[in-house]
Design an enzyme around this catalytic site. Structure first.
Site, short mmCIF file in Angstrom:
data_model
loop_
_atom_site.label_atom_id
_atom_site.label_comp_id
_atom_site.label_asym_id
_atom_site.label_seq_id
_atom_site.Cartn_x
_atom_site.Cartn_y
_atom_site.Cartn_z
N GLY A 42 0.85 -1.10 -0.02
CA GLY A 42 0.07 0.07 -0.09
C GLY A 42 0.92 1.26 0.02
CG LEU A 43 -0.59 5.25 -0.62
CD1 LEU A 43 -1.73 6.22 -0.22
CD2 LEU A 43 0.10 5.58 -1.67
CG HIS A 266 -15.94 8.21 6.99
ND1 HIS A 266 -16.94 8.90 6.52
CD2 HIS A 266 -14.86 8.73 6.52
CE1 HIS A 266 -16.30 9.83 5.86
NE2 HIS A 266 -15.21 9.65 5.77
NE ARG A 330 -12.92 11.30 8.14
CZ ARG A 330 -11.89 10.72 7.44
NH1 ARG A 330 -11.41 9.52 7.88
NH2 ARG A 330 -11.84 10.87 6.15
C1 LIG Z 1 -12.79 3.94 1.01
C2 LIG Z 1 -11.63 4.50 1.65
C3 LIG Z 1 -11.20 5.91 1.22
C4 LIG Z 1 -10.18 6.51 1.89
N1 LIG Z 1 -9.80 8.04 1.76
C5 LIG Z 1 -8.90 8.49 2.18
C6 LIG Z 1 -8.37 9.71 1.85
O1 LIG Z 1 -8.83 10.38 0.95
N2 LIG Z 1 -7.37 10.21 2.53
C7 LIG Z 1 -6.50 9.68 3.64
O2 LIG Z 1 -5.69 10.21 4.17
N3 LIG Z 1 -6.98 8.16 4.00
C8 LIG Z 1 -8.11 7.73 3.26
N4 LIG Z 1 -8.39 6.40 3.58
C9 LIG Z 1 -7.91 5.70 4.55
C10 LIG Z 1 -6.15 5.38 3.85
O3 LIG Z 1 -6.52 4.83 2.67
C11 LIG Z 1 -5.44 4.13 4.42
O4 LIG Z 1 -5.23 4.22 5.82
C12 LIG Z 1 -4.17 3.90 3.68
O5 LIG Z 1 -4.22 3.57 2.55
C13 LIG Z 1 -3.50 2.59 4.49
O6 LIG Z 1 -2.52 2.21 3.74
P1 LIG Z 1 -1.31 1.14 4.13
O7 LIG Z 1 -0.22 1.21 3.03
O8 LIG Z 1 -1.25 1.32 5.60
O9 LIG Z 1 -2.25 -0.38 4.04
P2 LIG Z 1 -2.99 -0.81 2.77
O10 LIG Z 1 -3.18 0.06 1.80
O11 LIG Z 1 -4.15 -1.60 3.45
O12 LIG Z 1 -1.97 -2.01 2.31
C14 LIG Z 1 -1.86 -3.18 3.20
C15 LIG Z 1 -0.67 -4.08 2.32
O13 LIG Z 1 -0.39 -5.42 3.07
C16 LIG Z 1 -0.72 -6.24 2.44
N5 LIG Z 1 -1.15 -7.19 3.45
C17 LIG Z 1 -1.94 -6.94 4.13
N6 LIG Z 1 -2.14 -8.17 5.15
C18 LIG Z 1 -1.23 -9.08 4.77
C19 LIG Z 1 -0.94 -10.20 5.22
N7 LIG Z 1 -1.62 -10.76 6.14
N8 LIG Z 1 0.22 -10.98 4.48
C20 LIG Z 1 0.89 -10.30 3.32
N9 LIG Z 1 0.35 -9.10 3.21
C21 LIG Z 1 -0.38 -8.42 3.57
C22 LIG Z 1 -1.90 -6.04 1.43
O14 LIG Z 1 -1.65 -7.06 0.40
C23 LIG Z 1 -1.44 -4.56 0.68
O15 LIG Z 1 -0.51 -4.62 -0.03
C24 LIG Z 1 -9.46 5.75 2.96
C25 LIG Z 1 -9.81 4.56 3.19
C26 LIG Z 1 -10.90 4.15 2.66
C27 LIG Z 1 -11.32 2.70 3.02
#
Ligand SMILES: Cc1cc2nc3c(=O)[nH]c(=O)nc-3n(C[C@H](O)[C@H](O)[C@H](O)COP(=O)(O)OP(=O)(O)OC[C@H]3O[C@@H](n4cnc5c(N)ncnc54)[C@H](O)[C@@H]3O)c2cc1C
Length: 637
Positions: A42-43, A266, A330
């Site tokens: 993810g990001l 939310h 929120r």
């Molecule tokens: C609909 C929606 C809209 C949103 N809009 C906004 C916004 O406009 N602005 C904002 O700031 N935030 C927003 N958010 C929140 C934000 O998108 C998330 O908090 C953020 O993208 C999380 O990023 P991350 O990289 O931490 O995790 P994620 O993007 O969830 O990535 C997780 C990664 O880990 C991997 N993974 C997970 N579990 C396992 C496992 N057990 N084994 C191996 N790999 C695994 C997955 O494959 C993935 O690659 C939004 C959330 C949602 C649901």
């Protein structure tokens, strides 16, 4: 356990700069000899992998999906905050810092939040350099809009697809390093366990989701960017694959879990419309820039929405919170929507919805302007509900959305397991008891691009490490345990589906540990979850085998963890005898029904330590010191 947040000394504004200078560095020649595992694309994970590889480390990157691009981050809609002050409306690093601390109801670390506000501007510059197509104003500068909990416009956006555009940027950086041979990609892998050698995180066990094969991987440090746990609630806005498994396994191995009860609901989601739904859809907070929230003044008013005249509508957020209006944070907006519906003023068939109305905005700016700003969100709403939001108000209701809690990390983003770093939504991070909109993307990218690349170097430079390989006995043991767990799930051969258990867990949590909590409900929830977990291990049915592509098995493993973790959410909520942000316990509220904190006894991070299966976890407290802001009752009036 003694928690040491390792917050550097000195003035708040200088801590990070000084700390970075004091940190030990790894020389370019030595970086080439060091291996780092990053779980998640993810990001947070993608930005970390790309940056670490660019620095010269050897990276192994793992994710569940077939492509790193499909991580849940792709769904983020509304935008990302930064203190650029392009709007010239009074923003500053200090204001972003203060808004975030206050928005989180004074339950986050000052030093971390200030650092986040500082680097917010670097994130925007970095993403622009990558080519992320942020919206621009008429003069060519990047445009901004407002999000909840702020009186300035500081949110950068790409229509309603900001997450997608940011992730494509990070993905580009990641794939460049894949092409250069510095990152080896392992898609369709699920982490099953961590391997500790001499108490340091040195490896992982994963299952290849296509073949079922169990694989071991060794490294010098591990980074967890596996996202949030809000799918514990079953119905949520998160991607279906989002889970708590990786974080929970780390918890079982010794990483403390912080503030699990801080779960964000939310306020603006498409309401539940049937018993067979498995997902809820977010309507971005950005819509509250122009949409006005209202309910009929008279309970039980069943007229069609367009027939209810202006004089009979209650714009309850604008009336109650004149300073912030529809853009209150929120937690406040969600609780108010629930209160209106509890009074019988909800709209729609179920009465569990309030209106988000664009009529005034369309009259003022015209349909085309509104379409340009929110077109894709309006289209999504129309497709799902069959209603046209250009013609009648959207109907919205709160839904489980984001996890402020997560694995406890120190200032270096390192968990209580040495060598295990946690970034993005998976850590308990900087949002305290309530996250402000558009701050998750800022935090995930801040962690991955700008913080971890320094702090992991500090750890690697200052730690002596023995050589380990994936064939060492510790790895074989962990792999064997994972296989046993898979076999025990397959051997139950009961009568209830995994989904059925998950759904029941979700409704227990939503009813007893959702927007409004009380001790009686929480105790009931704890018992219900224990009973459900017990039944799961006797009566779940998982068809197929472990040696093949088997999505029922994948889900069973995740739900087994949700069933344990759900109880931890409740235990944490029971222990926090105050209301703050998203954690609203009815026993602790002001005369105006706002959350009432107890700073004397609860101004701390609750970091739970695993004590063994079926044993009460141990509560460790990290006191929060506020030296630069004054603790006050949060007010948006
Ligand atoms: C609909 C929606 C809209 C949103 N809009 C906004 C916004 O406009 N602005 C904002 O700031 N935030 C927003 N958010 C929140 C934000 O998108 C998330 O908090 C953020 O993208 C999380 O990023 P991350 O990289 O931490 O995790 P994620 O993007 O969830 O990535 C997780 C990664 O880990 C991997 N993974 C997970 N579990 C396992 C496992 N057990 N084994 C191996 N790999 C695994 C997955 O494959 C993935 O690659 C939004 C959330 C949602 C649901």
């Amino acid at each position: 356990m003694q928690l040491d947040a390792k917050i550097p000394g000195g003035p708040l504004t200088e801590k990070w700069d000084k700390y970075r200078f004091d940190m030990k560095l790894v020389s370019p020649a030595n970086k080439k000899k060091l291996d780092i595992i990053v779980i998640g694309t993810g990001l947070a994970g993608a930005s970390a992998s790309a940056t670490l590889a660019e620095l010269g480390y050897n990276i192994k990157s793992f994710c569940l999906q077939d492509s790193p691009r499909r991580a849940h981050s792709i769904a983020a809609q509304g935008g990302i905050n930064a203190a650029k002050n392009y709007s010239n409306d009074g923003d500053s690093i200090w204001r972003l810092f203060y808004d975030t601390i206050k928005g989180g109801d004074f339950r986050s670390r000052e030093a971390n939040v200030y650092r986040l506000a500082q680097i917010s501007n670097n994130i925007i510059d970095h993403c622009v350099a990558q080519g992320v197509p942020f919206a621009r104003d008429y003069g060519g500068l990047l445009a901004n809009r407002s999000f909840g909990g702020a009186q300035v416009s500081r949110t950068f956006y790409s229509r309603g697809q900001t997450g997608q555009q940011l992730l494509l940027g990070a993905y580009g950086g990641l794939m460049r390093q894949v092409a250069d041979g510095k990152i080896k990609m392992f898609p369709r892998r699920e982490i099953l366990d961590f391997v500790l050698v001499n108490n340091k995180a040195r490896g992982i066990v994963v299952r290849n989701l296509i073949t079922g094969k169990i694989e071991n991987h060794a490294a010098d440090a591990i980074v967890l960017g596996t996202g949030g746990y809000i799918n514990t609630f079953f119905l949520s806005t998160n991607a279906m694959a989002s889970n708590v498994t990786a974080a929970f396994r780390a918890y079982e191995k010794g990483a403390c879990f912080a503030n699990p009860c801080f779960t964000q609901i939310h306020p603006t989601c498409i309401p539940v419309h049937g018993a067979h739904q498995s997902k809820l859809t977010l309507m971005s907070e950005s819509l509250r820039n122009d949409g006005r929230v209202w309910v009929p003044k008279t309970p039980g008013d069943k007229r069609s929405l367009n027939q209810i005249p202006e004089s009979e509508r209650d714009y309850y957020l604008e009336n109650r919170y004149p300073a912030f209006g529809n853009l209150v944070p929120r937690d406040v907006a969600s609780r108010n929507a629930k209160m209106q519906c509890d009074m019988g003023k909800g709209v729609g068939k179920t009465g569990l919805a309030v209106c988000l109305d664009f009529d005034d905005a369309i009259k003022r700016d015209g349909k085309d302007v509104i379409r340009k700003k929110y077109g894709n969100l309006f289209q999504m709403y129309a497709k799902i509900t069959g209603d046209n939001p250009y013609e009648s108000p959207m109907m919205i209701y709160p839904a489980a959305h984001y996890a402020m809690g997560g694995l406890w990390v120190d200032y270096n983003l390192m968990s209580t397991i040495p060598g295990l770093f946690v970034i993005g939504e998976a850590n308990f991070s900087d949002h305290g008891a309530n996250r402000l909109g558009a701050s998750a993307l800022m935090q995930g990218l801040g962690d991955g691009y700008f913080i971890l690349p320094y702090t992991i170097g500090g750890y690697l430079a200052g730690t002596s490490m023995q050589k380990v390989t994936a064939d060492d006995p510790e790895f074989k043991d962990a792999a064997k345990k994972s296989e046993l767990r898979i076999n025990s799930l397959l051997s139950i051969k009961g009568k209830r589906t995994v989904n059925d258990f998950h759904k029941e867990l979700g409704s227990i949590l939503w009813e007893h540990c959702g927007m409004s909590r009380n001790n009686e409900k929480l105790l009931r929830a704890q018992n219900l979850i224990r009973e459900l977990r017990e039944e799961f291990w006797k009566n779940v049915i998982v068809p197929g085998s472990g040696k093949e592509f088997n999505q029922s098995l994948e889900r069973a493993g995740r739900v087994a963890d949700f069933l344990k973790f759900g109880e931890l959410i409740v235990i944490d909520a029971l222990a926090r005898k105050e209301s703050c942000g998203s954690h609203f316990n009815e026993a602790y509220q002001t005369e105006e029904n706002e959350a009432k904190r107890n700073d004397k006894d609860f101004c701390h991070v609750a970091a739970w330590e695993f004590a063994g299966d079926n044993k009460e976890p141990v509560l460790n407290k990290e006191p929060l010191a506020f030296e630069n802001v004054e603790l006050s009752q949060r007010s948006y009036k």
